[in-house]
Design an enzyme around this catalytic site. Structure first.
Site, mmCIF file in Angstrom:
data_model
loop_
_atom_site.group_PDB
_atom_site.id
_atom_site.type_symbol
_atom_site.label_atom_id
_atom_site.label_comp_id
_atom_site.label_asym_id
_atom_site.label_seq_id
_atom_site.Cartn_x
_atom_site.Cartn_y
_atom_site.Cartn_z
ATOM 1 N N ALA A 9 2.318 6.943 6.196
ATOM 2 C CA ALA A 9 3.778 7.032 6.601
ATOM 3 C C ALA A 9 4.060 6.450 7.895
ATOM 4 C CB ALA A 9 4.294 8.446 6.439
ATOM 5 N N THR A 33 -4.000 7.341 9.272
ATOM 6 C CA THR A 33 -5.603 7.389 9.419
ATOM 7 C C THR A 33 -6.183 7.835 10.518
ATOM 8 O OG1 THR A 33 -5.668 5.150 10.064
ATOM 9 C CG2 THR A 33 -5.873 5.349 7.667
ATOM 10 N N ASN A 79 1.817 5.700 -1.278
ATOM 11 C CA ASN A 79 2.100 4.237 -0.719
ATOM 12 C C ASN A 79 0.979 3.807 0.194
ATOM 13 O OD1 ASN A 79 4.188 2.478 0.981
ATOM 14 N ND2 ASN A 79 3.060 3.706 2.487
ATOM 15 N N TYR A 144 -6.998 -6.632 -4.936
ATOM 16 C CA TYR A 144 -5.773 -5.885 -4.823
ATOM 17 C C TYR A 144 -4.911 -6.115 -6.105
ATOM 18 C CZ TYR A 144 -1.371 -5.239 -2.549
ATOM 19 O OH TYR A 144 0.053 -4.898 -2.012
ATOM 20 N N ALA A 145 -4.681 -7.284 -6.605
ATOM 21 C CA ALA A 145 -3.924 -7.382 -7.939
ATOM 22 C C ALA A 145 -4.567 -6.503 -8.962
ATOM 23 C CB ALA A 145 -3.894 -8.729 -8.572
ATOM 24 N N ALA A 147 -6.450 -3.513 -8.767
ATOM 25 C CA ALA A 147 -5.933 -2.278 -8.413
ATOM 26 C C ALA A 147 -4.547 -1.830 -8.674
ATOM 27 C CB ALA A 147 -6.346 -2.048 -7.111
ATOM 28 N N LYS A 148 -3.509 -2.914 -8.329
ATOM 29 C CA LYS A 148 -2.150 -2.479 -8.327
ATOM 30 C C LYS A 148 -1.865 -2.501 -9.779
ATOM 31 C CE LYS A 148 -0.702 -1.950 -4.121
ATOM 32 N NZ LYS A 148 -0.366 -0.820 -3.794
HETATM 33 P P1 NAP Z 1 1.009 -1.387 6.588
HETATM 34 O O1 NAP Z 1 2.365 -1.701 7.266
HETATM 35 O O2 NAP Z 1 0.012 -2.271 6.657
HETATM 36 O O3 NAP Z 1 1.085 0.318 6.508
HETATM 37 C C1 NAP Z 1 -0.080 0.711 5.822
HETATM 38 C C2 NAP Z 1 -0.202 2.173 5.635
HETATM 39 O O4 NAP Z 1 -1.351 2.566 5.083
HETATM 40 C C3 NAP Z 1 -0.314 2.744 7.020
HETATM 41 O O5 NAP Z 1 0.504 3.658 7.399
HETATM 42 C C4 NAP Z 1 -1.536 2.935 7.309
HETATM 43 O O6 NAP Z 1 -2.164 3.916 8.266
HETATM 44 C C5 NAP Z 1 -2.153 3.518 5.787
HETATM 45 N N1 NAP Z 1 -3.365 3.339 5.573
HETATM 46 C C6 NAP Z 1 -4.308 2.214 5.818
HETATM 47 N N2 NAP Z 1 -5.458 2.395 5.293
HETATM 48 C C7 NAP Z 1 -5.492 3.662 4.783
HETATM 49 C C8 NAP Z 1 -6.535 4.553 4.145
HETATM 50 N N3 NAP Z 1 -7.750 4.006 4.255
HETATM 51 N N4 NAP Z 1 -6.075 5.712 3.890
HETATM 52 C C9 NAP Z 1 -4.985 6.267 3.831
HETATM 53 N N5 NAP Z 1 -4.040 5.601 4.494
HETATM 54 C C10 NAP Z 1 -4.225 4.221 4.936
HETATM 55 O O7 NAP Z 1 1.577 -1.648 4.826
HETATM 56 P P2 NAP Z 1 2.876 -1.973 3.978
HETATM 57 O O8 NAP Z 1 3.074 -3.350 4.079
HETATM 58 O O9 NAP Z 1 3.801 -0.889 4.648
HETATM 59 O O10 NAP Z 1 2.329 -1.502 2.556
HETATM 60 C C11 NAP Z 1 2.772 -0.118 1.986
HETATM 61 C C12 NAP Z 1 2.328 -0.315 0.653
HETATM 62 O O11 NAP Z 1 3.229 -1.300 -0.196
HETATM 63 C C13 NAP Z 1 0.939 -0.483 0.074
HETATM 64 O O12 NAP Z 1 0.380 0.158 -1.025
HETATM 65 C C14 NAP Z 1 0.980 -2.205 -0.335
HETATM 66 O O13 NAP Z 1 0.007 -2.491 -1.038
HETATM 67 C C15 NAP Z 1 2.333 -2.113 -0.966
HETATM 68 N N6 NAP Z 1 2.997 -3.437 -0.879
HETATM 69 C C16 NAP Z 1 3.333 -4.046 0.347
HETATM 70 C C17 NAP Z 1 3.841 -5.189 0.264
HETATM 71 C C18 NAP Z 1 4.366 -5.938 1.481
HETATM 72 O O14 NAP Z 1 4.845 -7.182 1.229
HETATM 73 N N7 NAP Z 1 4.311 -5.476 2.792
HETATM 74 C C19 NAP Z 1 4.026 -5.979 -0.881
HETATM 75 C C20 NAP Z 1 3.677 -5.545 -2.127
HETATM 76 C C21 NAP Z 1 3.260 -4.107 -2.153
HETATM 77 P P3 NAP Z 1 -2.586 3.578 9.841
HETATM 78 O O15 NAP Z 1 -1.225 3.226 10.492
HETATM 79 O O16 NAP Z 1 -3.259 4.842 10.253
HETATM 80 O O17 NAP Z 1 -3.510 2.519 9.660
#
Ligand code: NAP
Length: 236
Positions: A9, A33, A79, A144-145, A147-148
Site C-alpha cells: 500500500a 517492505t 496487491n 511474472y505471467a 505467477a499471475k
Molecule cells: P509498485 O508501484 O512498484 O508498488 C509495489 C508495491 O509492492 C509497493 O508498495 C512495495 O512496497 C510492495 N512490495 C514490493 N516488494 C514486496 C515484497 N517482497 N513483499 C511485500 N510487498 C512488496 O507496483 P504497482 O504498479 O502499484 O503494482 C501493484 C500490483 O499491480 C502488482 O501486483 C502488479 O504486479 C500489478 N500490476 C501492475 C501493473 C502496472 O502497469 N503498474 C499492471 C498489471 C498488474 P515498498 O514501497 O516497500 O517497496
C-alpha cells in the site's frame, strides 16, 4: 467498522486502493517492505505494517502483530508485486522464485490466514491483483505471467471452496497503469505501447482502485471467481 488489508500500500495501485477504502469509511491496514514506508502510511491515516512476502518469517511476524493488535480482516487485497524481467534463457532461479514467492505464495498465505477470520464472521471479500500478462504473455516476463496466471486459477478454485460462506474472491487484471512498475519498461518505447491501447493512454491507479472497491461492495455480492480486466482495451 470493517477492516480492509491491502498489501503493497506504500506506492502505486495499492496506495490508491488503500486511500479509496479509507475514503469509503473502512478501517485500513496497509503494508510496506520498510519501517519508513509503514510510518508514511500511518501519516496518511492507514495503519502501516512491515511485510516482505519473499520471507516466510516476515509473513509470520506480520500476522502475529495483526493478531496481537486484535485486527479482524474482512476485506483482503493481495496487491503487492514486483517484476524480475529476463528472457527464459538468461533467467536465474532467484528471478523465478522471487516472483513465485511474492505473487503466488504470498497470495496463498494471506488468503489462508485471512479466511480463518472471514469464516468466523461469515462474510468476506478477497481481491487478488493479477495482470493482463497472464492472458497475453509478455516477452521477458515468463515468470511474472506464470505467477499471475496461477493467481487467477487459485482465485477460481478458492471461490468454489468458500462461496457458501458469503465470501467472494475475484481477480483484477490491469494492463499498463502509471506507477513506478511501468516507469522502467526495459527500453520499450511508451509511445509504441500506447498505440496498442484502444483508449490511447495508460490507466491511473485510482481507476483500478474504483474497480477493486466496487468488487468489495454489497452491489457486487453476486460476483465471484472472476478475473475482471481493466486495460483500456489492450486485451479483449
Ligand atoms: P509498485 O508501484 O512498484 O508498488 C509495489 C508495491 O509492492 C509497493 O508498495 C512495495 O512496497 C510492495 N512490495 C514490493 N516488494 C514486496 C515484497 N517482497 N513483499 C511485500 N510487498 C512488496 O507496483 P504497482 O504498479 O502499484 O503494482 C501493484 C500490483 O499491480 C502488482 O501486483 C502488479 O504486479 C500489478 N500490476 C501492475 C501493473 C502496472 O502497469 N503498474 C499492471 C498489471 C498488474 P515498498 O514501497 O516497500 O517497496
Amino acid at each position: 467498522m470493517k477492516t480492509a488489508l491491502v498489501t503493497g500500500a506504500s506506492r502505486g495501485i495499492g496506495r490508491a486502493i488503500a486511500l479509496e477504502f479509507k475514503e469509503k469509511g473502512y478501517s485500513v491496514i496497509g503494508t510496506a517492505t520498510s519501517e519508513t514506508g509503514a510510518a508514511e502510511l500511518n501519516d496518511i491515516g492507514i495503519k502501516g505494517y512491515v511485510l516482505d512476502l519473499n520471507s516466510h518469517e516476515s509473513i509470520d511476524s506480520f500476522w502475529q502483530k495483526l493478531e496481537d493488535n486484535n485486527q479482524n480482516i474482512s476485506l483482503l487485497v493481495n496487491n503487492a508485486g514486483i517484476t524480475r524481467d529476463n528472457i527464459v534463457l538468461r533467467m536465474s532461479d532467484e528471478e523465478w522464485s522471487d516472483i513465485m514467492n511474492v505473487h503466488l505464495y504470498g497470495t496463498f498465505q494471506l488468503c489462508k490466514r485471512s479466511l480463518k477470520m472471514m469464516l468466523k464472521s461469515k462474510w468476506g471479500r478477497i481481491i487478488n491483483i493479477s495482470s493482463a500478462s497472464a492472458s497475453i504473455g509478455n516477452r521477458g516476463q515468463s515468470n511474472y505471467a506464470a505467477a499471475k496466471a496461477g493467481v487467477e486459477a487459485f482465485t477460481k478454485s478458492l471461490a468454489k471452496e468458500v462461496g457458501k460462506r458469503d465470501i467472494t474472491i475475484n481477480a483484477v487484471a490491469p494492463g499498463f497503469i502509471t506507477t513506478d512498475m511501468t516507469e522502467n519498461n526495459d527500453g520499450v518505447n511508451e509511445d509504441y505501447l500506447i498505440k496498442e491501447i484502444p483508449l490511447g493512454r495508460f490507466g491511473e491507479p485510482a481507476e483500478v482502485a474504483n474497480l477493486v472497491t466496487f468488487l468489495c461492495s454489497e452491489e457486487a455480492s453476486y460476483i465471484t471467481g472472476q478475473t475482471i480486466h481493466i486495460n483500456g482495451g489492450l486485451y479483449m
